[in-house]
Design a protein around this motif. Structure first.
Motif, PDB file in Angstrom:
ATOM      1  N   LEU A 113       0.823  -1.196   0.000  1.00 20.00           N
ATOM      2  CA  LEU A 113       0.000   0.000   0.000  1.00 20.00           C
ATOM      3  C   LEU A 113       0.869   1.263   0.000  1.00 20.00           C
ATOM      4  N   LEU A 114       1.957   1.233   0.750  1.00 26.11           N
ATOM      5  CA  LEU A 114       2.848   2.391   0.821  1.00 26.11           C
ATOM      6  C   LEU A 114       4.180   2.138   0.116  1.00 26.11           C
ATOM      7  N   ALA A 115       4.210   1.190  -0.804  1.00 26.87           N
ATOM      8  CA  ALA A 115       5.471   0.832  -1.467  1.00 26.87           C
ATOM      9  C   ALA A 115       6.184   2.037  -2.086  1.00 26.87           C
ATOM     10  N   PRO A 116       5.499   2.888  -2.850  1.00 23.28           N
ATOM     11  CA  PRO A 116       6.230   4.026  -3.426  1.00 23.28           C
ATOM     12  C   PRO A 116       6.754   4.978  -2.360  1.00 23.28           C
ATOM     13  N   TYR A 117       6.069   5.095  -1.242  1.00 26.02           N
ATOM     14  CA  TYR A 117       6.545   5.970  -0.173  1.00 26.02           C
ATOM     15  C   TYR A 117       7.750   5.376   0.533  1.00 26.02           C
ATOM     16  N   ILE A 118       7.836   4.054   0.551  1.00 23.62           N
ATOM     17  CA  ILE A 118       9.005   3.400   1.121  1.00 23.62           C
ATOM     18  C   ILE A 118      10.226   3.692   0.256  1.00 23.62           C
ATOM     19  N   LEU A 119      10.062   3.642  -1.064  1.00 22.18           N
ATOM     20  CA  LEU A 119      11.172   4.006  -1.948  1.00 22.18           C
ATOM     21  C   LEU A 119      11.534   5.479  -1.777  1.00 22.18           C
ATOM     22  N   LEU A 120      10.558   6.320  -1.603  1.00 21.61           N
ATOM     23  CA  LEU A 120      10.822   7.741  -1.372  1.00 21.61           C
ATOM     24  C   LEU A 120      11.707   7.924  -0.143  1.00 21.61           C
ATOM     25  N   GLN A 121      11.368   7.261   0.950  1.00 17.64           N
ATOM     26  CA  GLN A 121      12.164   7.399   2.172  1.00 17.64           C
ATOM     27  C   GLN A 121      13.552   6.804   1.987  1.00 17.64           C
ATOM     28  N   ARG A 122      13.644   5.707   1.244  1.00 16.41           N
ATOM     29  CA  ARG A 122      14.961   5.099   1.014  1.00 16.41           C
ATOM     30  C   ARG A 122      15.851   6.030   0.197  1.00 16.41           C
ATOM     31  N   ALA A 123      15.271   6.659  -0.824  1.00 17.66           N
ATOM     32  CA  ALA A 123      16.055   7.600  -1.637  1.00 17.66           C
ATOM     33  C   ALA A 123      16.544   8.757  -0.774  1.00 17.66           C
ATOM     34  N   LYS A 124      15.686   9.271   0.096  1.00 13.08           N
ATOM     35  CA  LYS A 124      16.091  10.367   0.981  1.00 13.08           C
ATOM     36  C   LYS A 124      17.204   9.914   1.929  1.00 13.08           C
ATOM     37  N   ALA A 125      17.127   8.661   2.376  1.00 14.03           N
ATOM     38  CA  ALA A 125      18.154   8.147   3.285  1.00 14.03           C
ATOM     39  C   ALA A 125      19.505   8.065   2.576  1.00 14.03           C
ATOM     40  N   TYR A 126      19.507   7.587   1.337  1.00 14.54           N
ATOM     41  CA  TYR A 126      20.765   7.553   0.585  1.00 14.54           C
ATOM     42  C   TYR A 126      21.311   8.964   0.383  1.00 14.54           C
ATOM     43  N   GLU A 127      20.441   9.919   0.127  1.00 14.39           N
ATOM     44  CA  GLU A 127      20.903  11.300  -0.017  1.00 14.39           C
ATOM     45  C   GLU A 127      21.530  11.801   1.279  1.00 14.39           C
ATOM     46  N   THR A 128      20.923  11.445   2.407  1.00 14.67           N
ATOM     47  CA  THR A 128      21.467  11.849   3.698  1.00 14.67           C
ATOM     48  C   THR A 128      22.851  11.227   3.918  1.00 14.67           C
ATOM     49  N   GLN A 129      23.008  10.000   3.448  1.00 12.49           N
ATOM     50  CA  GLN A 129      24.306   9.340   3.536  1.00 12.49           C
ATOM     51  C   GLN A 129      25.356   9.989   2.638  1.00 12.49           C
ATOM     52  N   GLY A 130      24.890  10.692   1.610  1.00 12.77           N
ATOM     53  CA  GLY A 130      25.803  11.220   0.603  1.00 12.77           C
ATOM     54  C   GLY A 130      26.071  10.227  -0.500  1.00 12.77           C
ATOM     55  N   ASN A 131      25.278   9.164  -0.567  1.00 16.25           N
ATOM     56  CA  ASN A 131      25.445   8.137  -1.599  1.00 16.25           C
ATOM     57  C   ASN A 131      24.600   8.528  -2.811  1.00 16.25           C
ATOM     58  N   THR A 132      25.163   9.413  -3.647  1.00 14.80           N
ATOM     59  CA  THR A 132      24.406   9.966  -4.765  1.00 14.80           C
ATOM     60  C   THR A 132      23.994   8.888  -5.758  1.00 14.80           C
TER      61      THR A 132
END
Length: 715
Positions: A113-132
């Motif tokens: 149900l929230l699959a696309p939002y899970i990817l959204l949060q994962r992408a933000k987490a990688y950005e926070t890590q600096g893993n472009t």
């Protein structure tokens, strides 16, 4: 002096609350504020009623971290998935990207149900890590795998910073998404007069603070090229922003419907253009002679004309629109009075009472007669007119007032049982009204009177779960229940496609979602204006909604609870009275300013704030900051109480109108009967202000205090 205008608290309300509270007898003044109640009261499904996660969803991330971590390992499957999602976003909000990524790993496979939002949060987490690289890969996966989900506008926005074609896709596929509106605004900085981009903002950016500037730019640069449908979108935007003059001009160029023609005329009238408004109303009536808008147009037009010229238009309304005939006949009687035709005027009023007994006009006539007889000391006749109003016009806004005074007049006539019945009737039929509070007082309830309300600290039962929204997708409802307010708001901007004429469910949903992001002024307007619905099926839907606890929760929320409690204690003020006053002053908008520069939650005038700051030795403050505004505003409210020996009626009136005005009223009217004093306040704004503040206070009390809620249930 001062001018009228979250913590995470969702409250168990109304009749549902009462089932838990039978037998509670502790006095209001001895109870502590905000005890937690049973968590199942506001939930609409068995599955959600058993959810441990939803009980945590509105708590601070730090307060729920340990419990969420436990729930990710055990319990019902959906709770585990919800717990993992919330735990991940909490970790991300604290900058713990590694923990967020670990918690999100593989979650989209089970929590579809929230699959696309899970990817959204994962992408933000990688950005926070600096893993472009990983972030870009995740953004691209989101864009490719969930093409139907509006959340991919977030991916388009980020990817478009390096590849403009993604921004083109966002504009083409999801023009209403806030990220797309942001894209349009960025591009407009490069090309300020681009028509398509300006139109996109005009249609979908109504929430922007500088929204009006985009409309102005669009009209100035492209007005001659716009279609009627585009003008209609612009007109709606002006109307929503209460720019009625420009709205009138735009509606005049929109498709020629009765509604658009009416708004063109009404906008001119509100804007003070009387002659243009008269002509626009005449055009409306000529083009749409049978439309319901023309009935209102006839009455509006009559109000803009001299009496002799106006009367034929009122006669036309009487002849052609039976539903409005009573109102038109009443206005005709007023004009006849002004022309000196008193006998004809009296005949017209009598016709209203006999032919249109259930009309709003009949209610006004009955109330006028009741007041006249009471002023003459004829309480028997006053009582009879008040009774008749309650029987014949029970849905009119005057009915609770009349019902209360029927009780007061019965007491003066020595008919105590009839008085009790009248007060109970007001509480049963008009429980949300100011007069219900006054009636409860006369029934002996411990609700605080004008002279005793200040020191009370009522117990309030709170909730931390939310109900299922009545409109919107399953994804929207899930995000809202999880307390993901900004994400829900973003999605709702795409799903809410019927803004000019929303259903009851859509309008309520819009109000609730606005509350979640702090747009409290418009939120409370959306919820309260549901009462204006006049089509039978919509009236019925509204009546059903009013019976639901969450309707009242939305109307009487508790933002900024912590500073309200802190400074209420410090100033020895009833925190519900402070909350009630803030609701009336600012609708909980921290940065709102009045036309005379009264600022913030408690609408403190800058010079008043400076004076108070000197008194309390406060060197640095900002009236737009909730903490500072409440600190200063509660000091002044306590000061006005001290000026009037803790009489909250006079203190609240002074807060609005100033001490000089109140002193003058006391000299003129005395204070033998506080209810009569309120009725005699000569400033309509201040009288309404006093009644609304105490009506707010009563609603917070009746909805959230266990003892009062139980007494309401027993009625």
């Amino acid at each position: 002096m001062l001018e009228n205008r979250r913590t995470q608290v969702s409250i168990a309300l109304g009749l549902s609350l009462c089932a838990l509270l039978v037998g509670a007898t502790v006095p209001v003044s001895q109870l502590s504020l905000f005890d937690r109640g049973d968590r199942s009261l506001l939930l609409q499904s068995e599955e959600d009623a058993d959810s441990a996660v939803l009980a945590l969803a509105l708590l601070d991330p730090d307060a729920r971290a340990d419990e969420l971590a436990i729930l990710t390992e055990g319990g019902e499957k959906r709770d585990r998935l919800r717990a993992r999602y919330l735990l991940a976003v909490d970790r991300l909000s604290r900058g713990q990207a590694d923990g967020a990524i670990e918690t999100l790993d593989g979650l989209e496979k089970d929590y579809d149900l929230l699959a696309p939002y899970i990817l959204l949060q994962r992408a933000k987490a990688y950005e926070t890590q600096g893993n472009t690289a990983k972030a870009t890969e995740t953004w691209q996966k989101l864009a490719q795998s969930y093409s139907d989900s509006p959340v991919i506008a977030e991916a388009y926005y980020t990817l478009g910073k390096n590849d403009p074609s993604y921004w083109d896709r966002a504009i083409a596929e999801f023009p209403a998404h806030p990220r797309t509106v942001e894209i349009a605004r960025i591009r407009l900085k490069q090309n300020p007069t681009d028509r398509d981009l300006l139109l996109l903002v005009a249609r979908h950016g109504i929430y922007l603070q500088d929204y009006g500037s985009y409309l102005e730019r669009l009209v100035q640069n492209h007005g001659s090229q716009l279609t009627p449908e585009q003008w209609e979108a612009i007109a709606f935007g002006y109307w929503e922003k209460q720019d009625y003059g420009n709205g009138a001009k735009a509606y005049a160029k929109a498709p020629r419907t009765a509604e658009n023609a009416y708004r063109a005329a009404r906008g001119l009238q509100i804007d003070g253009k009387r002659q243009e408004a008269r002509e626009a109303y005449r055009q409306l009536i000529a083009e749409f002679p049978d439309a319901e808008q023309s009935a209102t147009g006839l009455l509006r037009l009559a109000s803009l004309l001299d009496p002799k010229e106006a009367i034929p238009y009122l006669d036309r309304a009487i002849a052609n629109f039976p539903d409005r005939a009573g109102d038109a006949l009443f206005e005709r009687s007023r004009l006849l009075d002004s022309l000196g035709s008193n006998t004809s005027a009296q005949q017209a009023r009598q016709s209203v009472l006999t032919q249109y007994s259930n009309s709003d006009a009949a209610a006004k006539i009955r109330w006028n007669f009741a007041q006249e007889r009471a002023a003459a000391g004829d309480y028997q006749q006053a009582w009879q007119w008040g009774q008749e109003l309650g029987n014949e016009n029970p849905d009119h806004e005057l009915a609770p007032q009349a019902g209360f005074w029927v009780g007061k007049w019965a007491r003066r006539l020595g008919r105590q049982e009839e008085a009790r019945q009248a007060f109970e009737h007001v509480l049963k039929q008009y429980p949300q009204s100011y007069y219900a509070w006054r009636s409860a007082l006369y029934l002996g309830w411990n609700v605080g009177d004008f002279t005793t309300v200040r020191p009370l600290t009522p117990q309030v039962v709170r909730q931390t779960e939310r109900v299922v929204l009545p409109a919107g997708s399953d994804v929207l409802k899930e995000l809202y229940k999880l307390g993901r307010d900004r994400e829900a708001w973003n999605l709702w901007q795409v799903e809410f496609t019927n803004r000019p004429s929303p259903s009851v469910a859509e309008q309520f949903t819009d109000g609730v979602i606005r509350l979640g992001v702090g747009d409290n002024l418009d939120a409370l307007f959306m919820v309260s204006s549901l009462a204006w619905r006049d089509r039978p099926e919509e009236r019925e839907q509204y009546k059903i909604l009013k019976q639901q606890p969450h309707y009242w929760e939305a109307l009487y929320p508790f933002p900024f609870l912590d500073p309200i409690l802190e400074w209420s204690r410090e100033r020895q003020l009833n925190p519900l009275l402070v909350t009630a006053l803030i609701r009336q002053e600012s609708r909980f908008m921290p940065k709102i300013r009045s036309v005379v520069d009264a600022t913030g939650l408690m609408q403190v005038m800058p010079e008043t704030g400076e004076w108070i700051a000197q008194k309390i030795n406060l060197k640095d403050y900002d009236l737009e900051k909730p903490e500072d505004n409440i600190k200063l505003g509660t000091w002044f409210l306590a000061y006005t109480h001290e000026e009037y020996n803790d009489n909250s009626l006079l203190a609240v009136a002074s807060y609005n109108a100033g001490p000089g005005a109140v002193a003058g009223w006391l000299d003129r009217f005395g204070f033998g009967d506080p209810d009569e004093f309120v009725e005699k306040i000569p400033y309509p704004e201040t009288r309404g202000y006093v009644e609304h503040v105490f009506e707010n206070y009563w609603n917070y009390l009746r909805l959230y205090n266990p003892q009062i809620a139980e007494k309401m249930k027993q009625l």
